[in-house]
Design a protein around this motif. Structure first.
Motif, PDB file in Angstrom:
ATOM      1  N   LEU A 261      85.316  69.765  43.416  1.00  0.00           N
ATOM      2  CA  LEU A 261      86.587  70.090  42.765  1.00  0.00           C
ATOM      3  C   LEU A 261      87.347  68.839  42.370  1.00  0.00           C
ATOM      4  O   LEU A 261      87.801  68.691  41.235  1.00  0.00           O
ATOM      5  N   MET A 262      87.478  67.913  43.306  1.00  0.00           N
ATOM      6  CA  MET A 262      88.255  66.713  43.046  1.00  0.00           C
ATOM      7  C   MET A 262      87.620  65.861  41.961  1.00  0.00           C
ATOM      8  O   MET A 262      88.293  65.274  41.133  1.00  0.00           O
ATOM      9  N   ARG A 263      86.332  65.819  41.967  1.00  0.00           N
ATOM     10  CA  ARG A 263      85.619  64.969  41.032  1.00  0.00           C
ATOM     11  C   ARG A 263      85.660  65.552  39.611  1.00  0.00           C
ATOM     12  O   ARG A 263      86.109  64.892  38.678  1.00  0.00           O
ATOM     13  N   ASP A 264      85.230  66.809  39.508  1.00  0.00           N
ATOM     14  CA  ASP A 264      84.972  67.349  38.176  1.00  0.00           C
ATOM     15  C   ASP A 264      85.855  68.514  37.745  1.00  0.00           C
ATOM     16  O   ASP A 264      85.750  68.980  36.609  1.00  0.00           O
ATOM     17  N   GLY A 265      86.701  69.010  38.646  1.00  0.00           N
ATOM     18  CA  GLY A 265      87.479  70.182  38.277  1.00  0.00           C
ATOM     19  C   GLY A 265      86.582  71.388  38.133  1.00  0.00           C
ATOM     20  O   GLY A 265      85.459  71.387  38.639  1.00  0.00           O
ATOM     21  N   MET A 266      87.059  72.412  37.444  1.00  0.00           N
ATOM     22  CA  MET A 266      86.208  73.591  37.353  1.00  0.00           C
ATOM     23  C   MET A 266      86.011  74.137  35.947  1.00  0.00           C
ATOM     24  O   MET A 266      85.360  75.177  35.776  1.00  0.00           O
TER      25      MET A 266
ATOM     26  N   GLU B 198      95.671  69.823  35.153  1.00  0.00           N
ATOM     27  CA  GLU B 198      94.808  68.668  34.936  1.00  0.00           C
ATOM     28  C   GLU B 198      93.759  68.560  36.035  1.00  0.00           C
ATOM     29  O   GLU B 198      92.569  68.426  35.768  1.00  0.00           O
ATOM     30  N   LEU B 199      94.226  68.667  37.274  1.00  0.00           N
ATOM     31  CA  LEU B 199      93.319  68.514  38.404  1.00  0.00           C
ATOM     32  C   LEU B 199      92.292  69.635  38.438  1.00  0.00           C
ATOM     33  O   LEU B 199      91.085  69.403  38.549  1.00  0.00           O
ATOM     34  N   MET B 200      92.764  70.862  38.321  1.00  0.00           N
ATOM     35  CA  MET B 200      91.860  71.997  38.400  1.00  0.00           C
ATOM     36  C   MET B 200      90.868  72.010  37.254  1.00  0.00           C
ATOM     37  O   MET B 200      89.713  72.352  37.423  1.00  0.00           O
ATOM     38  N   ARG B 201      91.327  71.625  36.109  1.00  0.00           N
ATOM     39  CA  ARG B 201      90.481  71.671  34.928  1.00  0.00           C
ATOM     40  C   ARG B 201      89.412  70.572  34.968  1.00  0.00           C
ATOM     41  O   ARG B 201      88.226  70.846  34.885  1.00  0.00           O
ATOM     42  N   ASP B 202      89.871  69.338  35.134  1.00  0.00           N
ATOM     43  CA  ASP B 202      88.970  68.209  34.902  1.00  0.00           C
ATOM     44  C   ASP B 202      88.679  67.344  36.119  1.00  0.00           C
ATOM     45  O   ASP B 202      87.892  66.396  36.025  1.00  0.00           O
ATOM     46  N   GLY B 203      89.334  67.605  37.230  1.00  0.00           N
ATOM     47  CA  GLY B 203      89.122  66.726  38.372  1.00  0.00           C
ATOM     48  C   GLY B 203      89.713  65.359  38.099  1.00  0.00           C
ATOM     49  O   GLY B 203      90.558  65.214  37.207  1.00  0.00           O
ATOM     50  N   MET B 204      89.277  64.345  38.824  1.00  0.00           N
ATOM     51  CA  MET B 204      89.890  63.046  38.595  1.00  0.00           C
ATOM     52  C   MET B 204      88.905  61.903  38.404  1.00  0.00           C
ATOM     53  O   MET B 204      89.321  60.750  38.254  1.00  0.00           O
ATOM     54  N   SER B 205      87.622  62.227  38.387  1.00  0.00           N
ATOM     55  CA  SER B 205      86.706  61.122  38.109  1.00  0.00           C
ATOM     56  C   SER B 205      86.782  60.768  36.624  1.00  0.00           C
ATOM     57  O   SER B 205      87.115  61.598  35.796  1.00  0.00           O
ATOM     58  N   VAL B 206      86.504  59.517  36.324  1.00  0.00           N
ATOM     59  CA  VAL B 206      86.578  59.069  34.936  1.00  0.00           C
ATOM     60  C   VAL B 206      85.320  59.540  34.209  1.00  0.00           C
ATOM     61  O   VAL B 206      84.202  59.293  34.662  1.00  0.00           O
TER      62      VAL B 206
ATOM     63  N   GLU C 122      87.345  53.875  38.669  1.00  0.00           N
ATOM     64  CA  GLU C 122      86.505  54.964  39.161  1.00  0.00           C
ATOM     65  C   GLU C 122      87.147  56.331  38.958  1.00  0.00           C
ATOM     66  O   GLU C 122      86.465  57.329  38.756  1.00  0.00           O
ATOM     67  N   ILE C 123      88.467  56.383  39.089  1.00  0.00           N
ATOM     68  CA  ILE C 123      89.159  57.658  38.929  1.00  0.00           C
ATOM     69  C   ILE C 123      90.428  57.483  38.097  1.00  0.00           C
ATOM     70  O   ILE C 123      90.907  56.365  37.911  1.00  0.00           O
ATOM     71  N   ARG C 124      90.967  58.633  37.630  1.00  0.00           N
ATOM     72  CA  ARG C 124      92.259  58.643  36.959  1.00  0.00           C
ATOM     73  C   ARG C 124      93.298  59.156  37.951  1.00  0.00           C
ATOM     74  O   ARG C 124      93.013  60.067  38.731  1.00  0.00           O
TER      75      ARG C 124
END
Lengths: 196, 196
Positions: A188-193, B187-195, A145-147
């Motif tokens: 933010l956590m899901r998709d970043g910005m 990494e987190l800010m840019r893309d978040g952590m969902s796959v 589900e996540i990285r």
DNA sequence: AATTGACCGGATTTACAATATGGTCAATTG
DNA sequence: CAATTGACCATATTGTAAATCCGGTCAATT
């Protein structure tokens, strides 16, 4: 472990009394004398179960930690997506914090007089929370589900971010609603910005 | 504003002396007496330029804020992608923090004895930093590089996250290298952590 | 007109006596 | 005899009154 019942379970009386006292007065202002009075037990009796005040406090913190974990476990539904569970649990945890006198009292004590043991207690609680989040992060990674390259760090960051949004932001700005916090956090956590 | 030079610019002497003293001793332990001695000036003279100790301190904090802003402006290259600039600036800011005695001393004073004015000073600095980040966030949104519904909140979160990664993580865990921090942050800010 | 340092009142620190508290243990209890 | 108790001890904490310090003023001086 708890043994067969005697006339009364003095250990239980003591633990209950200690919980009340720590919640009402904090760590420092709780005296063994007062605990014994509330428990209606001689002061010496406490020392047959707990070697020091620290140990007694540890028992109470342990109890609270357990409650916390149970709350989280009750809230999580592994059928649902990771981020839904995450915001639900964090939401519950913060409600819990507001409601739970002991945590409030300890936070206050740390802020006002910095009692080391109180600081310690809070740290243990936070540690338990991150450990739990971490476990869920690992699970979600396994489910694809996540990285996350470093679950412990991820859990730490999640908690910090949530506390920043919830408590620290409102020190200087208009507080965010629960919904705004959850929305922002998730986004933010899901998709970043970055723009995809 | 600074007027034509007299025999010596006493105001400048005083500001320089105050800077030194606040850096060396912190806010509370800096006395007007000592500032006047370092500046080789009578105590009364200070009060012809600054009405109170608070005001003198404000001047020093203002100076530091200006230095900070200049550093950031020097580091940013609007040709480069937003996230490259962001990590470069945050990197510089944290080096700055480590190097700059005054900030270090004030942080320490806040931690140890919680001097309100020191807290205030740090808050002003942080405020300046987030204001600057916010401005860059707005720019990046306009350029279509990132999404942000609330730039002020975004700036606040960025700073908190970076401080958490840099300072707070290392209170309980092995510190992260600058590279790890930058990598994780980006990494987190840019893309978040969902796959995806 | 600009500068200065002796001086003022309130805040802070110090030194120490009085009190409170964590922990012990001989006496007591059931 | 095992469990329980509270008077007791040594140390930590708190109250407090005197001594000191410090931000800010202002009459005297340059």
């Amino acid at each position: 472990m708890t043994g067969p019942k005697k006339s009364v379970d003095r250990r239980a009386l003591i633990v209950e009394a200690a919980g009340k006292s720590f919640s009402m007065f904090g760590y420092k202002a709780t005296t063994m004398e007062v605990v014994s009075k509330i428990a209606a037990v001689g002061k010496g009796t406490i020392y047959t179960f707990f070697a020091t005040k620290e140990e007694l406090f540890g028992e109470i913190i342990g109890q609270l930690t357990k409650e916390l974990r149970e709350l989280a476990e009750r809230t999580i539904d592994h059928e649902r997506p990771f981020f839904d569970n995450l915001s639900a649990v964090l939401h519950e945890l913060l409600l819990f914090r507001d409601k739970h006198e002991l945590m409030v009292k300890l936070s206050q004590e740390v802020r006002d007089i910095g009692t080391p043991m109180a600081k310690d207690g809070i740290a243990k609680l936070e540690q338990a929370i991150t450990a739990f989040i971490q476990q869920e992060v690992v699970l979600a990674v396994e489910k694809g589900e996540i990285r996350s390259s470093n679950p412990k760090l991820t859990a730490f960051v999640m908690l910090k971010l949530y506390v920043a949004l919830n408590s620290e932001w409102s020190k200087h700005q208009e507080p965010l609603t629960r919904k705004e916090v959850a929305g922002y956090f998730n986004e933010l956590m899901r998709d970043g910005m970055s723009v995809r």
